[in-house]
Write a protein that holds these residues in place. Structure first.
Motif, PDB file in Angstrom:
ATOM      1  N   THR A 113       0.830  -1.204   0.000  1.00  0.00           N
ATOM      2  CA  THR A 113       0.000   0.000   0.000  1.00  0.00           C
ATOM      3  C   THR A 113       0.866   1.255   0.000  1.00  0.00           C
ATOM      4  O   THR A 113       0.571   2.218  -0.721  1.00  0.00           O
ATOM      5  N   GLN A 114       1.939   1.254   0.782  1.00  0.00           N
ATOM      6  CA  GLN A 114       2.843   2.401   0.801  1.00  0.00           C
ATOM      7  C   GLN A 114       3.479   2.632  -0.569  1.00  0.00           C
ATOM      8  O   GLN A 114       3.551   3.774  -1.052  1.00  0.00           O
ATOM      9  N   LEU A 115       3.947   1.566  -1.179  1.00  0.00           N
ATOM     10  CA  LEU A 115       4.604   1.706  -2.485  1.00  0.00           C
ATOM     11  C   LEU A 115       3.616   2.142  -3.562  1.00  0.00           C
ATOM     12  O   LEU A 115       3.948   2.961  -4.428  1.00  0.00           O
ATOM     13  N   ALA A 116       2.393   1.604  -3.509  1.00  0.00           N
ATOM     14  CA  ALA A 116       1.384   1.994  -4.495  1.00  0.00           C
ATOM     15  C   ALA A 116       1.019   3.458  -4.336  1.00  0.00           C
ATOM     16  O   ALA A 116       0.851   4.177  -5.332  1.00  0.00           O
ATOM     17  N   ALA A 117       0.901   3.912  -3.088  1.00  0.00           N
ATOM     18  CA  ALA A 117       0.605   5.329  -2.852  1.00  0.00           C
ATOM     19  C   ALA A 117       1.763   6.193  -3.335  1.00  0.00           C
ATOM     20  O   ALA A 117       1.558   7.271  -3.919  1.00  0.00           O
ATOM     21  N   GLY A 118       2.986   5.732  -3.118  1.00  0.00           N
ATOM     22  CA  GLY A 118       4.143   6.491  -3.580  1.00  0.00           C
ATOM     23  C   GLY A 118       4.194   6.583  -5.097  1.00  0.00           C
ATOM     24  O   GLY A 118       4.510   7.640  -5.657  1.00  0.00           O
ATOM     25  N   ALA A 119       3.851   5.491  -5.786  1.00  0.00           N
ATOM     26  CA  ALA A 119       3.843   5.509  -7.250  1.00  0.00           C
ATOM     27  C   ALA A 119       2.824   6.494  -7.793  1.00  0.00           C
ATOM     28  O   ALA A 119       3.012   7.074  -8.864  1.00  0.00           O
ATOM     29  N   ALA A 120       1.724   6.715  -7.039  1.00  0.00           N
ATOM     30  CA  ALA A 120       0.679   7.622  -7.495  1.00  0.00           C
ATOM     31  C   ALA A 120       1.045   9.083  -7.283  1.00  0.00           C
ATOM     32  O   ALA A 120       0.490   9.971  -7.943  1.00  0.00           O
ATOM     33  N   THR A 121       1.989   9.359  -6.369  1.00  0.00           N
ATOM     34  CA  THR A 121       2.277  10.753  -6.020  1.00  0.00           C
ATOM     35  C   THR A 121       3.606  11.256  -6.570  1.00  0.00           C
ATOM     36  O   THR A 121       3.876  12.447  -6.533  1.00  0.00           O
ATOM     37  N   THR A 122       4.446  10.359  -7.067  1.00  0.00           N
ATOM     38  CA  THR A 122       5.735  10.795  -7.600  1.00  0.00           C
ATOM     39  C   THR A 122       5.717  10.823  -9.116  1.00  0.00           C
ATOM     40  O   THR A 122       5.064  10.004  -9.749  1.00  0.00           O
ATOM     41  N   ARG A 123       6.391  11.783  -9.697  1.00  0.00           N
ATOM     42  CA  ARG A 123       6.525  11.838 -11.151  1.00  0.00           C
ATOM     43  C   ARG A 123       7.825  11.193 -11.610  1.00  0.00           C
ATOM     44  O   ARG A 123       7.883  10.575 -12.665  1.00  0.00           O
ATOM     45  N   ARG A 124       8.837  11.337 -10.794  1.00  0.00           N
ATOM     46  CA  ARG A 124      10.171  10.933 -11.219  1.00  0.00           C
ATOM     47  C   ARG A 124      10.405   9.419 -11.120  1.00  0.00           C
ATOM     48  O   ARG A 124      11.135   8.855 -11.928  1.00  0.00           O
ATOM     49  N   HIS A 125       9.800   8.789 -10.141  1.00  0.00           N
ATOM     50  CA  HIS A 125      10.191   7.415  -9.828  1.00  0.00           C
ATOM     51  C   HIS A 125       9.009   6.450  -9.870  1.00  0.00           C
ATOM     52  O   HIS A 125       9.032   5.409  -9.212  1.00  0.00           O
ATOM     53  N   ARG A 126       7.990   6.806 -10.637  1.00  0.00           N
ATOM     54  CA  ARG A 126       6.783   5.983 -10.693  1.00  0.00           C
ATOM     55  C   ARG A 126       7.079   4.566 -11.172  1.00  0.00           C
ATOM     56  O   ARG A 126       6.561   3.594 -10.630  1.00  0.00           O
ATOM     57  N   VAL A 127       7.909   4.436 -12.183  1.00  0.00           N
ATOM     58  CA  VAL A 127       8.194   3.113 -12.738  1.00  0.00           C
ATOM     59  C   VAL A 127       8.906   2.240 -11.711  1.00  0.00           C
ATOM     60  O   VAL A 127       8.562   1.067 -11.514  1.00  0.00           O
ATOM     61  N   ASP A 128       9.908   2.817 -11.035  1.00  0.00           N
ATOM     62  CA  ASP A 128      10.638   2.050 -10.023  1.00  0.00           C
ATOM     63  C   ASP A 128       9.707   1.587  -8.906  1.00  0.00           C
ATOM     64  O   ASP A 128       9.763   0.434  -8.467  1.00  0.00           O
ATOM     65  N   LEU A 129       8.866   2.493  -8.431  1.00  0.00           N
ATOM     66  CA  LEU A 129       7.990   2.148  -7.310  1.00  0.00           C
ATOM     67  C   LEU A 129       6.930   1.132  -7.728  1.00  0.00           C
ATOM     68  O   LEU A 129       6.565   0.251  -6.950  1.00  0.00           O
ATOM     69  N   ALA A 130       6.439   1.246  -8.945  1.00  0.00           N
ATOM     70  CA  ALA A 130       5.461   0.277  -9.428  1.00  0.00           C
ATOM     71  C   ALA A 130       6.077  -1.118  -9.519  1.00  0.00           C
ATOM     72  O   ALA A 130       5.445  -2.117  -9.168  1.00  0.00           O
ATOM     73  N   GLU A 131       7.318  -1.192  -9.975  1.00  0.00           N
ATOM     74  CA  GLU A 131       8.001  -2.481 -10.059  1.00  0.00           C
ATOM     75  C   GLU A 131       8.233  -3.068  -8.670  1.00  0.00           C
ATOM     76  O   GLU A 131       8.042  -4.273  -8.446  1.00  0.00           O
ATOM     77  N   GLN A 162      -6.620  -1.821  -5.613  1.00  0.00           N
ATOM     78  CA  GLN A 162      -6.718  -1.390  -7.010  1.00  0.00           C
ATOM     79  C   GLN A 162      -7.591  -0.157  -7.181  1.00  0.00           C
ATOM     80  O   GLN A 162      -7.300   0.710  -8.014  1.00  0.00           O
ATOM     81  N   LEU A 163      -8.660  -0.074  -6.404  1.00  0.00           N
ATOM     82  CA  LEU A 163      -9.589   1.038  -6.584  1.00  0.00           C
ATOM     83  C   LEU A 163      -9.091   2.310  -5.910  1.00  0.00           C
ATOM     84  O   LEU A 163      -9.334   3.415  -6.408  1.00  0.00           O
ATOM     85  N   GLN A 164      -8.408   2.174  -4.799  1.00  0.00           N
ATOM     86  CA  GLN A 164      -7.894   3.355  -4.100  1.00  0.00           C
ATOM     87  C   GLN A 164      -6.545   3.804  -4.644  1.00  0.00           C
ATOM     88  O   GLN A 164      -6.133   4.943  -4.439  1.00  0.00           O
ATOM     89  N   HIS A 165      -5.870   2.902  -5.329  1.00  0.00           N
ATOM     90  CA  HIS A 165      -4.557   3.215  -5.899  1.00  0.00           C
ATOM     91  C   HIS A 165      -4.535   2.745  -7.351  1.00  0.00           C
ATOM     92  O   HIS A 165      -4.001   1.671  -7.661  1.00  0.00           O
ATOM     93  N   PRO A 166      -5.125   3.524  -8.265  1.00  0.00           N
ATOM     94  CA  PRO A 166      -5.200   3.096  -9.670  1.00  0.00           C
ATOM     95  C   PRO A 166      -3.855   2.808 -10.307  1.00  0.00           C
ATOM     96  O   PRO A 166      -3.782   2.100 -11.305  1.00  0.00           O
ATOM     97  N   ASP A 167      -2.776   3.361  -9.724  1.00  0.00           N
ATOM     98  CA  ASP A 167      -1.441   3.082 -10.257  1.00  0.00           C
ATOM     99  C   ASP A 167      -0.810   1.870  -9.602  1.00  0.00           C
ATOM    100  O   ASP A 167       0.368   1.574  -9.825  1.00  0.00           O
TER     101      ASP A 167
END
Length: 358
Positions: free
Chosen positions: A57-75, A106-111
């Protein structure tokens, strides 16, 4: 174990800053993922399930709020989610609670990373899967349908629900779920064609033909019309209904004349007694229409029929050329020159045209 969420929170704090040493933070997050995998061997159980859920949940929230590191956090979130699935297979948490957590993620963190239901098959069991399905359908069903010609309204919430439903339909191989998803977007004729094709492929012929007709009504002879007509013709012929196949083509031609549809009709009935009167009716419709589109179709039909001449066809062609001269008197001479040029090697045709006053 208890320190891992704090490590993740620390690594994510200010991660988007230009001065952040992201490689170092990424190594700390990767170490958390590796440690969670190791805990599968040393501390499997409900505690690991809860811990993995917290970190995902922390990583998914981070992927939704960062522009620079979205790919890394999603992985990274994907890696931890895989660990979570393995932990659930061992610990067997409450299946309904697990279903709710997976949906909420999935619904609260679309990313968030995609949830593959196959990985949770044992943990969800029939009870959890049924709850997951019922809740997802209840949320998805009220979404408005995107009508023909409208622009898709894919906000984050709709997109997340769509992704959930597509995965659910694929995993369960539930045709009704697939159709529920497809019929939420009818913005083009190709969407109608998708629905009709799925129905046809699953033996639901009558429903497939209903959707073909709905699609033809929507497109007005444009876009996917020819593909829709093809599907209808194939299905009617398979059902032993050749007259219905002709009817579909005839109605389509009358609604929007085209050479392609004319040729489909011709192929269906050219060797029957129905063809001469039907051909005359189609041509008469073009003459009555008289518009630019009809005249162009008329010309193209004449070009096609010039290659298939018998005594009867010659008489028809002469009549059609007289009608074309009446419809476009100013342009007819140029059109006749075009015919003569295209068929310059056909002396019989050129002589016949001359003899008939052309």
């Amino acid at each position: 174990m208890e320190s891992l969420p704090a490590t993740v929170a620390s690594a994510l704090a200010g991660a988007d800053s230009e001065t952040t040493d992201w490689p170092a933070r990424r190594r700390r997050l990767t170490a958390v993922s590796v440690e969670l995998q190791a805990l599968l061997l040393t501390h499997p159980g409900p505690g690991l399930v809860a811990l993995a859920e917290d970190v995902v949940t922390q990583l998914a929230a981070g992927a939704a709020t960062t522009r620079r590191h979205r790919v890394d956090l999603a992985e990274l979130a994907h890696q931890v989610l895989a660990t979570h699935a393995r932990a659930c297979a061992t610990a067997r948490p409450d299946p309904v609670r697990l279903a709710d957590w997976l949906l909420d993620l999935q619904l609260q963190h679309p990313d968030a990373p995609d949830v593959g239901l196959a990985a949770y098959a044992a943990a969800l069991d029939d009870e959890g899967l049924a709850h997951y399905r019922d809740r997802a359908v209840a949320l998805f069903t009220p979404l408005p349908v995107i009508g023909f010609g409208e622009t898709g309204r894919y906000d984050r919430a709709r997109w997340a629900l769509l992704r959930v439903m597509e995965e659910l339909a694929e995993y369960t191989e539930d045709v009704d779920l697939q159709l529920l998803v497809l019929t939420k977007d009818l913005s083009s004729g190709w969407h109608y064609l998708q629905v009709a094709t799925v129905l046809r492929d699953n033996g639901r012929s009558g429903e497939a033909l209903e959707w073909v007709h709905r699609g033809l009504d929507a497109v007005g002879g444009r876009g996917a019309a020819l593909r829709l007509i093809d599907l209808a013709v194939e299905e009617h012929l398979r059902r032993g209904e050749p007259q219905q196949a002709v009817r579909v083509c005839r109605e389509a031609f009358l609604a929007r004349p085209s050479l392609d549809v004319y040729l489909k009709i011709r192929a269906l009935v050219v060797h029957t007694d129905d063809w001469p009167p039907l051909r005359a009716a189609l041509v008469e419709h073009l003459v009555r229409d008289g518009g630019h589109l009809a005249v162009e179709v008329y010309r193209r039909i004449v070009e096609v029929e010039l290659t298939r001449r018998g005594a009867e066809e010659q008489e028809l062609l002469v009549g059609w050329l007289h009608q074309l001269r009446g419809l476009q008197p100013d342009a007819f001479a140029d059109y006749l020159d075009h015919i003569r040029t295209r068929h310059v090697a056909d002396r019989a045709l050129l002589d016949e045209l001359t003899r008939r006053g052309f």
